[in-house]
Design a protein around this motif. Structure first.
Motif, PDB file in Angstrom:
ATOM      1  N   UNK A 112      32.104 -23.255  26.027  1.00 47.05           N
ATOM      2  CA  UNK A 112      33.001 -22.251  24.903  1.00 47.05           C
ATOM      3  C   UNK A 112      33.055 -20.962  25.425  1.00 47.05           C
ATOM      4  N   UNK A 113      33.013 -20.864  26.950  1.00 49.50           N
ATOM      5  CA  UNK A 113      32.359 -19.869  27.389  1.00 49.50           C
ATOM      6  C   UNK A 113      33.182 -20.693  29.043  1.00 49.50           C
ATOM      7  N   UNK A 114      35.113 -20.513  28.607  1.00 49.55           N
ATOM      8  CA  UNK A 114      35.970 -21.263  30.183  1.00 49.55           C
ATOM      9  C   UNK A 114      36.098 -20.068  30.553  1.00 49.55           C
ATOM     10  N   UNK A 115      35.581 -20.516  32.037  1.00 47.58           N
ATOM     11  CA  UNK A 115      35.827 -20.220  33.366  1.00 47.58           C
ATOM     12  C   UNK A 115      37.441 -20.243  34.067  1.00 47.58           C
ATOM     13  N   UNK A 120      39.738 -19.695  44.729  1.00 43.52           N
ATOM     14  CA  UNK A 120      38.508 -18.630  44.359  1.00 43.52           C
ATOM     15  C   UNK A 120      38.177 -17.372  43.973  1.00 43.52           C
ATOM     16  N   UNK A 121      39.390 -17.117  42.850  1.00 46.64           N
ATOM     17  CA  UNK A 121      39.326 -15.846  42.277  1.00 46.64           C
ATOM     18  C   UNK A 121      39.374 -16.391  40.870  1.00 46.64           C
ATOM     19  N   UNK A 122      38.625 -15.522  40.303  1.00 47.76           N
ATOM     20  CA  UNK A 122      38.160 -15.358  38.993  1.00 47.76           C
ATOM     21  C   UNK A 122      39.651 -15.261  38.152  1.00 47.76           C
ATOM     22  N   UNK A 123      40.277 -16.430  37.178  1.00 47.32           N
ATOM     23  CA  UNK A 123      41.169 -15.118  36.622  1.00 47.32           C
ATOM     24  C   UNK A 123      41.346 -14.747  35.242  1.00 47.32           C
ATOM     25  N   UNK A 124      40.322 -15.548  34.686  1.00 51.89           N
ATOM     26  CA  UNK A 124      40.232 -14.824  33.130  1.00 51.89           C
ATOM     27  C   UNK A 124      39.016 -15.765  32.711  1.00 51.89           C
ATOM     28  N   UNK A 125      37.921 -15.717  31.808  1.00 50.99           N
ATOM     29  CA  UNK A 125      36.513 -16.024  31.051  1.00 50.99           C
ATOM     30  C   UNK A 125      37.444 -16.301  29.561  1.00 50.99           C
TER      31      UNK A 125
END
Length: 200
Positions: A112-115, A120-125
């Protein structure tokens, strides 16, 4: 060899988390020719983010993160998808070829905390903090407007499902392509669970 994908229209089913945003017009990404942001108060536009789990039972099963801007093309409203990632090569190939949707590949975390990350880069959580019990049946006929070869391609979308109020949190890093959203603020969030969609 090109990646195979279903012919249009696509019939999809699943569950989606949707948030509307109020964003300064100056922060809005480039839009297709002739598309104008729908105003949401002076100097602001309406944007939408979605985290979708398309499930077995439709033409394809995959996960998707998208952001778009509500626009007007001519006299009619539409959604222009400015940023979108999927975890399916077939969805990527078909979305680009059939409707000029600029899909890219990403990986989606569980829970339920979807990353969501790409290259290699975080787009959103996206955090799902709660969904209401009351559900309202909804049926929508809409359009998307995308740029292809300097022109605007408009495609049809129809969806139906049950909407429930939701508490969602969106964390967007400063270096994410979605950082333009952080110039504004989220407004209303809902969960579409379940829903069905016909695209194209």
């Amino acid at each position: 060899m090109s990646t195979p994908y279903p012919p249009e229209p696509w019939h999809l089913v699943g569950r989606g988390l949707i948030t509307t945003w109020r964003v300064p017009v100056g922060a809005v990404p480039a839009l297709p020719p002739g598309a104008r942001p729908l105003p949401l108060g002076p100097g602001h536009a309406a944007a939408v983010t979605m985290l979708v789990d398309y499930r077995p039972g439709g033409d394809l099963a995959y996960r998707e993160l998208l952001a778009g801007v509500l626009v007007r093309v001519g006299r009619r409203p539409a959604l222009s998808v400015t940023d979108i990632w999927v975890d399916s090569e077939a969805s990527l190939a078909g979305g680009r070829a059939l409707w000029a949707v600029p899909k890219q590949l990403a990986s989606f975390g569980p829970g339920r905390q979807t990353s969501v990350a790409a290259d290699g880069r975080l787009l959103a959580t996206v955090g799902e903090d709660g969904v209401g019990r009351l559900a309202a049946p909804v049926r929508v006929a809409s359009r998307i407007a995308q740029e292809r070869d300097g022109r605007t391609l408009v495609s049809r979308v129809a969806a139906s499902g049950r909407l429930r109020p939701a508490r969602l949190t969106w964390h967007v890093p400063a270096r994410s392509p979605l950082a333009w959203l952080t110039a504004g603020r989220p407004l209303v969030s809902v969960a579409a669970d379940p829903f069905s969609m016909t695209f194209g």
